[in-house]
Design a protein around this motif. Structure first.
Motif, PDB file in Angstrom:
ATOM      1  N   PHE A  96      -6.272   4.751   4.485  1.00 45.34           N
ATOM      2  CA  PHE A  96      -5.263   3.782   4.048  1.00 45.34           C
ATOM      3  C   PHE A  96      -5.903   2.924   2.964  1.00 45.34           C
ATOM      4  O   PHE A  96      -7.049   2.498   3.104  1.00 45.34           O
ATOM      5  CB  PHE A  96      -4.847   2.859   5.194  1.00 45.34           C
ATOM      6  CG  PHE A  96      -3.975   3.508   6.232  1.00 45.34           C
ATOM      7  CD1 PHE A  96      -4.525   4.324   7.208  1.00 45.34           C
ATOM      8  CD2 PHE A  96      -2.599   3.299   6.243  1.00 45.34           C
ATOM      9  CE1 PHE A  96      -3.719   4.926   8.173  1.00 45.34           C
ATOM     10  CE2 PHE A  96      -1.784   3.893   7.203  1.00 45.34           C
ATOM     11  CZ  PHE A  96      -2.347   4.703   8.173  1.00 45.34           C
ATOM     12  N   ALA A 133      -2.179   0.000   3.436  1.00 43.03           N
ATOM     13  CA  ALA A 133      -2.278  -1.048   4.437  1.00 43.03           C
ATOM     14  C   ALA A 133      -1.921  -2.354   3.742  1.00 43.03           C
ATOM     15  O   ALA A 133      -2.630  -2.778   2.831  1.00 43.03           O
ATOM     16  CB  ALA A 133      -3.688  -1.109   5.002  1.00 43.03           C
ATOM     17  N   ALA A 161       0.620   0.663   7.071  1.00 45.42           N
ATOM     18  CA  ALA A 161       0.057  -0.182   8.125  1.00 45.42           C
ATOM     19  C   ALA A 161       0.370  -1.628   7.763  1.00 45.42           C
ATOM     20  O   ALA A 161       0.249  -2.009   6.602  1.00 45.42           O
ATOM     21  CB  ALA A 161      -1.445   0.031   8.235  1.00 45.42           C
ATOM     22  N   ILE A 163      -0.663  -5.480   8.331  1.00 43.75           N
ATOM     23  CA  ILE A 163      -1.879  -6.125   8.802  1.00 43.75           C
ATOM     24  C   ILE A 163      -1.818  -7.636   8.696  1.00 43.75           C
ATOM     25  O   ILE A 163      -1.805  -8.205   7.601  1.00 43.75           O
ATOM     26  CB  ILE A 163      -3.069  -5.575   8.003  1.00 43.75           C
ATOM     27  CG1 ILE A 163      -3.064  -4.061   8.210  1.00 43.75           C
ATOM     28  CG2 ILE A 163      -4.371  -6.206   8.462  1.00 43.75           C
ATOM     29  CD1 ILE A 163      -4.294  -3.369   7.833  1.00 43.75           C
ATOM     30  N   THR A 271     -12.480  -0.350   9.252  1.00 38.85           N
ATOM     31  CA  THR A 271     -12.037  -1.092   8.063  1.00 38.85           C
ATOM     32  C   THR A 271     -13.227  -1.350   7.157  1.00 38.85           C
ATOM     33  O   THR A 271     -14.206  -1.976   7.575  1.00 38.85           O
ATOM     34  CB  THR A 271     -11.459  -2.457   8.465  1.00 38.85           C
ATOM     35  OG1 THR A 271     -12.460  -3.171   9.173  1.00 38.85           O
ATOM     36  CG2 THR A 271     -10.230  -2.315   9.326  1.00 38.85           C
ATOM     37  N   ILE A 305      -9.400   2.070   6.716  1.00 31.60           N
ATOM     38  CA  ILE A 305      -8.700   1.206   5.771  1.00 31.60           C
ATOM     39  C   ILE A 305      -9.707   0.776   4.711  1.00 31.60           C
ATOM     40  O   ILE A 305     -10.680   0.076   5.007  1.00 31.60           O
ATOM     41  CB  ILE A 305      -8.077  -0.016   6.462  1.00 31.60           C
ATOM     42  CG1 ILE A 305      -7.136   0.453   7.579  1.00 31.60           C
ATOM     43  CG2 ILE A 305      -7.306  -0.857   5.443  1.00 31.60           C
ATOM     44  CD1 ILE A 305      -6.479  -0.667   8.350  1.00 31.60           C
TER      45      ILE A 305
END
Ligand code: B12
Ligand code: SF4
Lengths: 465, 400
Positions: A96, A133, A161, A163, A271, A305
């Motif tokens: 992502f 994301a 996504a 967040i 991440t 991510i």
């Protein structure tokens, strides 16, 4: 080792050996099921109850989770072994790309479009990123909703996504996009609200804690209401990032696969995007992300991510993913045959190579990008590279002779000259004896091949023999 | 707390939006509102709702569903392995009969993952030095190292000083009959000069020629008496017995090499141990295929070797060495290709990722040669020797 026992699976099958599933016997089908080469649905003779039992029995210890719907859908997790040589890994981790709600709209649109369009060709495959994301930096629900809208509008098939730590912000995001986006991060502080949102909207939910024990607790509480979870054991940043992060991921995976500890039986989330904010120099930030992400792809990251869209930084990560997620049970081979490169005719050279995917694509790419017109004779070495098959004996005169005959090369050209790889120099005599063709030893690396053909006057071969 | 009825929620909502008192008359009981619709309503206004309203309207429902759940006991899945990897020392100090200022130790693992047991000796990086620049040294590395590659002594000295590397590998490639066919004596002079110039442990690399290498290694073993160098490497294609004898006689370490195959690796190690070397005198190289060029084979082979060692296979209980510089065989590392971005960035990353991948699978010694990659990898992998560290920067610091 595959987790399910073949006999146990077999006992749930009709045992009629009817063959409708494409297997000769139910036993063969059972073996395929255990090796994940078939689906229970492939047998038409199963009742609901057996089907359900089979699915349970075959469910991998790491849950398979679907993010988004339709064109944007990606599937993550689903692994059942610690090491790929024991079976194979499944579902390559999607990458992502982060966009932020404090970006100007133009900037956000531009990054979204770049993510959508990103592609690199490697070994006949197109490597892409898989999702966006949308990260809340402002904490403002309206800005977040606007960012989600822009991201969705300017992308086509990227998963989404959402967040934010603030449930209000996520709720606003869900207003703009409610097709099962991943919601993240659910933490100690906001767990109840996020579980509620995820349950209500049937979204997968990403949990975040920096210690494994805390993650266990979050998981236990969340799984009461939400089936589809992702686990982030807290990506580490700084010089210890690679070791500490991969080690936490390994702990989760070992607990899930070997101890079958269910609260940790979910795909993991890594991440690396915070490096954008941690490093002043954007090149350094991208390097750190790339290095960390590539290591995590080896060690159990099921979704990533990232911030960077630099091809040089994504290439190692996507290449690692491509390699680690190949199925070790299958040779990586292309079909043997006589391939046309460019627009060859009866004077064009005939180049010999092997059917190992990597070899074939290296050679074909090099010739194509140099606009060479030629015939590429791909012989069957069982999917092995040139030097490997020379050493192992699959690349020999007989193999070349058979390929020449099978693919009617004599009818395609009116000369009798073959160019073989430099690394196959040892079999030159053997090939000449077996085929009666004149053999020219080419370069070690195919990237030098176009220049070699030019220099040796082999681009147009006029004379016979 | 009991579940709130949708009507109540909606009334509260209206109250909030329109102001207390003004909507008391709104009668909802006879209006049929589907729960779905109501939720839809709630959601569309959610972004306009101030936090307190969110807290009052939605929060209570969330809390209502929170039930007491029992958290099962969690034990980290730490395995007790029956076997362990031998510890091999490279280099010898004065008190040990050599002239090195420091030594390095490789191996000693008792577990596969760091959380099971930190590595007694985190992976060590050795910097590749060639005795002639006339080998295929990739452009980006030439640029990075500059003129020092003209002289192996200068090269070795510079990288030890500049990058703090712990070990130097001197590849005596000029001895190759296919290259300069330099006499063994000439190579030995270079070797002695390098031994004098740097005080870290040394690995003596051959040229890959199965016949010449035997001569080079046998002589080097003699020349390096007492220094505990590693002879890199021996394989089934050469008369390795002579090399093993020389290593035994002069107290050196040998590196065994086999091409991506667990059984070949094991057979060779067995033969070497049967000749009288002990596990503490052997390191093995099961071949490093670069990222994108078969790294998955190396991942599998190294993993299987390390697990076999931990499960008690004596012939595989040596530290693992990796030619991580093989990363530069991958065209993604060195080729000019615009769509991939600058190769100055790609190459070093390719090397660092290749080295780190094999280290995570068990490699103890990493042969490398791009300064950036060397530094990043050294710094990162040192943590394999420590208890896990949880830092104070977290992803949540960057998310509102
Ligand atoms: C991965 C690998 C394996 C994998 C095989 C994967 C596969 N699908 O092929 C496995 C583990 C199975 C393996 C097995 C063996 N391997 Co192996 N393996 C390698 C390794 C590390 C990389 C090979 C590779 O992927 N190369 C990349 C591809 C793209 O290269 P390529 O096919 O040669 O193509 C290039 C050139 O040839 C050229 N080219 C290709 N086609 C053409 C055509 C023309 C016309 C021209 C001009 C040029 C050209 O351009 C291409 C791009 O550069 C090499 C070492 C190395 N080279 O780094 C050893 C290596 C090839 N293996 C070796 C050996 C000895 C073996 C085994 C015999 C040993 C064993 N383990 O049992 C077996 C043989 C198996 C068999 N044949 O039955 C030796 C060969 C030594 C030799 N030359 O005699 C090597 C060199 C390692 C070594 N230094 O000892 N191996
Ligand atoms: S279709 Fe079902 S019953 Fe028929 S052979 Fe396959 S598994 Fe057996």
């Amino acid at each position: 080792m595959p987790r399910a026992d073949v006999m146990e699976v077999y006992n749930l099958l009709p045992k009629s050996n009817c063959g409708a599933c494409g297997c000769k016997t139910c036993m063969e089908f059972a073996t395929k099921l255990v090796n994940r080469e078939a689906d229970p649905e492939d047998c038409p003779n199963l009742d609901e109850d057996s089907l359900k039992k089979l699915r349970e029995l075959l469910a991998p210890p790491v849950r398979e989770v679907t993010i988004c719907r339709g064109d944007r859908e990606v599937v993550v997790g689903g692994d059942e072994v610690l090491f790929r040589h024991e079976l194979s890994y499944f579902n390559p981790p999607p990458v992502f790309i982060a966009v932020y709600d404090d970006m100007e709209e133009d900037e956000l649109r531009e990054k979204t479009e770049r993510a959508q369009e990103f592609q690199v060709e490697r070994v006949g495959e197109t490597l892409r990123v898989d999702g966006l994301a949308v990260v809340s930096r402002t904490g403002d629900p309206e800005r977040f909703a606007a960012a989600v809208e822009t991201a969705v509008e300017h992308s086509e098939d990227l998963a989404i996504a959402l967040i934010s730590q603030d449930p209000r912000v996520l709720a606003a995001g869900l207003d703009a996009f409610d097709e099962r986006p991943l919601l993240y991060p659910a933490t100690e502080e906001n767990l109840e609200d996020l579980v509620e949102l995820a349950a209500e909207h049937e979204c997968p939910l990403g949990l975040h804690a920096t210690e494994v024990e805390d993650l266990v607790e979050l998981s236990v509480r969340a799984r009461e209401r939400v089936e589809d979870l992702l686990l982030d054991p807290g990506t580490e940043f700084g010089p210890h990032d690679v070791v500490a992060t991969t080690d936490k991921l390994a702990e989760l995976r070992k607990a899930a696969v070997e101890e079958e500890f269910e609260p940790l039986g979910y795909p993991t989330l890594v991440t690396t995007f915070p490096y954008r904010f941690l490093e002043d120099d954007p090149v350094e930030a991208a390097r750190r992300e790339s290095y960390l992400a590539a290591a995590c792809v080896l060690r159990y990251a099921d979704a990533l991510i990232m911030d960077t869209l630099e091809p040089w930084a994504l290439l190692p990560v996507l290449t690692q993913r491509q390699c680690i997620y190949t199925d070790p049970r299958e040779p990586q081979a292309v079909d043997p045959g006589l391939y046309k490169i460019g627009d060859p005719d009866e004077h064009s050279p005939v180049l010999v190579t092997t059917n190992f995917t990597l070899t074939y694509h290296c050679v074909a790419d090099d010739l194509e990008s140099a606009d060479v017109d030629c015939w590429l004779l791909v012989i069957d070495t069982g999917g092995l590279a040139v030097d490997v098959s020379v050493a192992g004996g699959q690349f020999n005169g007989q193999a070349v002779k058979e390929a020449l005959e099978e693919f009617n090369v004599e009818d395609k050209v009116n000369h009798r000259v073959l160019v073989i790889p430099g690394k196959a120099a040892a079999v030159k005599g053997d090939v000449e004896d077996a085929t009666g063709w004149k053999v020219v030893i080419g370069t070690q690396d195919s990237s030098e091949l176009p220049e070699f053909l030019e220099k040796e006057g082999l681009l147009r071969i006029k004379e016979e023999g | 707390m009991s579940e709130r009825r949708p009507e109540d929620l909606l009334r509260e909502l209206f109250n909030r939006i329109l102001g207390e008192g003004e909507v008391r008359e709104v009668e909802l009981r006879d209006v049929s509102i589907e729960a779905d619709e109501l939720e839809l309503e709630l959601r569309t206004v959610a972004q306009a709702l101030p936090r307190e309203v969110w807290e009052r309207l939605v929060r209570p429902r969330a809390e209502a569903v929170e039930r007491e759940v029992e958290v099962p006991e969690y034990e980290p899945p730490v395995e007790e392995y029956e076997g362990e990897v031998a510890e091999v020392q490279l280099g010898a100090t004065r008190s040990e009969g050599g002239t090195r200022d420091r030594v390095v130790k490789l191996g000693g693992e008792r577990a596969y993952f760091v959380f099971e047991a930190p590595r007694p000796n985190p992976p060590v990086v050795t910097f590749d030095v060639f005795d002639t620049p006339d080998v295929g040294i990739p452009g980006p590395i030439r640029e990075e190292l500059g003129d020092v590659i003209e002289d192996p002594v200068d090269w070795a000295r510079t990288v030890v000083k500049r990058y703090g590397v712990d070990v130097i590998t001197l590849h005596l490639v000029s001895t190759s009959p296919k290259l300069h066919d330099a006499p063994v004596e000439e190579a030995m002079e270079t070797l002695e000069d390098v031994l004098d110039a740097v005080k870290v442990p040394i690995i003596v690399g051959g040229s890959g020629d199965p016949e010449k290498d035997v001569e080079v290694f046998v002589k080097a073993a003699e020349v390096c008496e007492g220094e505990r160098v590693m002879l890199s490497s021996i394989n089934e294609d050469m008369d390795f017995e002579r090399v093993v004898e020389a290593a035994k006689e002069h107290g050196h370490v040998v590196l065994t090499f086999a091409p991506v195959d667990v059984n070949m690796m094991k057979t060779l190690n067995k033969r070497v141990l049967n000749l009288g070397l002990s596990k503490e005198d052997v390191v093995m190289d099961p071949t490093t295929c670069a990222l994108g060029y078969g790294i998955e084979y190396t991942v599998d082979v190294m993993t299987r070797i390390r697990l076999a060692a931990l499960h008690g296979d004596e012939y595989l209980q040596m530290p693992i060495s990796s030619g991580s510089t093989n990363a530069w065989a991958a065209r993604e590392a060195w080729m000019k290709e615009e769509s991939w971005g600058p190769r100055e960035y790609r190459g070093p990353l390719w090397e660092a990722v290749t080295a780190t991948t094999v280290a995570l699978c068990g490699a103890d010694l990493l042969m490398m040669f791009h300064p950036w990659a060397v530094q990043v990898v050294q710094e990162a992998l040192e943590y394999m020797g420590r208890e896990r560290e949880v830092g104070d920067v977290h992803v949540t610091d960057f998310i509102a």
